[in-house]
Design an enzyme around this catalytic site. Structure first.
Site, PDB file in Angstrom:
ATOM      1  N   ARG A  56      38.026  74.495  29.818  1.00 42.78           N
ATOM      2  CA  ARG A  56      36.657  74.243  30.295  1.00 42.78           C
ATOM      3  C   ARG A  56      36.315  72.755  30.198  1.00 42.78           C
ATOM      4  NH1 ARG A  56      32.729  74.759  27.008  1.00 42.78           N
ATOM      5  NH2 ARG A  56      33.473  76.637  25.964  1.00 42.78           N
ATOM      6  N   TYR A 109      20.304  71.981  52.772  1.00 41.51           N
ATOM      7  CA  TYR A 109      21.060  73.230  52.772  1.00 41.51           C
ATOM      8  C   TYR A 109      20.242  74.358  52.117  1.00 41.51           C
ATOM      9  CZ  TYR A 109      24.838  76.398  51.338  1.00 41.51           C
ATOM     10  OH  TYR A 109      25.625  77.489  51.109  1.00 41.51           O
ATOM     11  N   ASP A 182      24.217  64.579  49.265  1.00 38.28           N
ATOM     12  CA  ASP A 182      25.144  65.667  49.566  1.00 38.28           C
ATOM     13  C   ASP A 182      25.886  65.251  50.838  1.00 38.28           C
ATOM     14  OD1 ASP A 182      26.407  67.972  50.487  1.00 38.28           O
ATOM     15  OD2 ASP A 182      24.837  69.302  49.712  1.00 38.28           O
ATOM     16  N   LYS A 207      34.072  73.566  51.777  1.00 37.29           N
ATOM     17  CA  LYS A 207      34.011  73.251  53.200  1.00 37.29           C
ATOM     18  C   LYS A 207      35.172  72.332  53.591  1.00 37.29           C
ATOM     19  CE  LYS A 207      30.225  75.557  52.578  1.00 37.29           C
ATOM     20  NZ  LYS A 207      28.953  74.894  52.302  1.00 37.29           N
TER      21      LYS A 207
END
Ligand SMILES: *Cc1c(COP(=O)(O)O)cnc(C)c1O
Length: 395
Positions: A56, A109, A182, A207
């Site tokens: 992690r 978004y 973004d 994406k």
């Protein structure tokens, strides 16, 4: 001789490291790393020696992705997380505290809009949504007390408007705000926000970075101390990227430039082809010479306007449905950035959380189709679109 239970429990020890070096970096799945002694723990934990402790907190595949995206974006450091949304949340929380405010583009978004409206207010972080072309509204929102962050997208969804990044960076600087961009739709191939005054840039790796619609991930890049804060947040909140998705994203990035160049070329050709078609009311693509933002796009996105475009059908919802059903090769899938072309219907997918009136105010009418171009031959794309438009025309 070891007993059966021990042989089973130690099965992976039979994979012996060989002296041959694999030509492709291996996937490292271990959740934890081994230490020689307590001094070794101290050296790695305190950062005096390179190494990993617990997955992690860091993993070689994830670390490589963070460094590669930092390099692509021109940032000092990178941070990865399990999705675009989780890296965005970590970036926001790295900047904004309880009682502070965000200014965000009103057409961000959909998932980002929901994060800002449904979740962050209960942490005491409020957002003002503004039209990025309305400079007065931007000024007054930025000037509001306790505003600390300006959150925008390089290319908006779904009508692919290009943000005036130099103007936004100047506004953020004037008001002492951090600028978070973004950059998912542009990809680092077409635009680098950090080179234009942004403090942080984020990507949904799901994406274009991944590029094959087979993983989820998010990556941010920026200056080291801010990114360290983002990494700590990912570690403390727990949405770490898993190694295989990092590995797949790195493999996707190997062809990122090639894909985005072809996707941009296909989008430009498809947009130009769509414009004169009868059932088409209008086309949104800044690469088109007569698009209202063509000059800005030529300046900010000299390598191309990207693989996303939108168009509006004259016949509204019924025509949109007929068009989608009329496609045979191109699929209806509410995502983007894949090597295979897909279309989406914003009113029914990404923007269905808005009322019809709010959507109409944003020009996201029922006839709007968003396209994410892939890397196919353009002639096969126009043939499929022609057949679907013929269906839409009969409505
Ligand atoms: C998809 C997307 C996100 C969210 O990313 P996930 O990987 O789906 O969590 C954020 N911003 C933009 C512009 C996106 O397209």
């Amino acid at each position: 001789m070891r007993r059966r239970d021990t042989i089973a429990a130690r099965a992976l020890e039979h994979i012996n490291p060989s002296s041959s070096v694999p030509a492709v970096a291996p996937l490292q799945l271990a959740s934890v790393y081994l230490f020689e002694d307590l001094a070794h723990v101290d050296r790695v934990w305190d950062g005096h020696e390179a190494g990993y402790v617990y997955a992690r907190r860091g993993n070689p595949n994830v670390h490589a992705l963070e460094n590669v995206v930092a390099g692509l974006e021109g940032g000092a450091a990178g941070a990865a997380a399990a999705s675009g949304m989780s890296i965005l949340l970590a970036c926001i929380l790295a900047v904004a505290q309880q009682g502070q405010r965000i200014v965000a583009a009103r057409d961000v978004y959909g998932g980002t809009h929901q994060l800002l409206t449904d979740e962050l207010p209960r942490l005491g972080i409020e957002t003002s949504f503004v039209d990025l072309e309305d400079t007065n509204a931007l000024e007054s929102a930025a000037a509001e007390d306790h505003t600390v962050l300006l959150l925008v997208e390089t290319i908006s969804n779904p009508l692919v408007r290009v943000a005036d990044m130099p103007g936004l960076a100047a506004l953020a600087a004037r008001h002492g705000l951090k600028l978070l961009v973004d950059n998912t739709f542009a990809s680092p191939v077409l635009f680098n926000p950090l080179m234009h005054g942004a403090d942080l840039t984020v990507h949904s790796a799901t994406k274009y970075l991944g590029g094959h619609a087979d993983l989820m991930g998010g990556v941010a890049a920026g200056e080291s101390s801010l990114i360290k804060r983002v990494q700590d947040l990912v570690n403390n909140l727990g949405p770490n990227l898993e190694p295989f998705s990092a590995w797949l994203t790195l493999r996707g990035i190997q062809t990122l430039s090639l894909r985005v160049e072809r996707q941009s070329a296909n989008a430009l050709a498809l947009a130009g082809w769509l414009q004169p078609q009868d059932p088409v009311e209008r086309v949104y693509y800044t690469g088109l010479a007569d698009d209202g933002q063509h000059a800005r796009a030529s300046e900010l996105l000299p390598r191309g306007s990207g693989g996303m475009l939108a168009f509006e059908l004259k016949g509204g919802l019924k025509a949109a449905d007929a068009f989608i059903r009329g496609l045979s090769m191109v699929k209806f899938a509410p995502s983007l950035g894949d090597v295979m072309t897909s279309v989406s219907h914003p009113a029914k997918t990404s923007h269905r959380y808005l009322s019809q009136a709010d959507r109409n105010a944003l020009d996201i009418h029922d006839g709007v189709i968003r396209v994410s171009t892939g890397v196919e031959d353009i002639n096969d794309l126009t043939a499929d679109f022609a057949a679907a438009l013929a269906k839409a025309a009969t409505i």
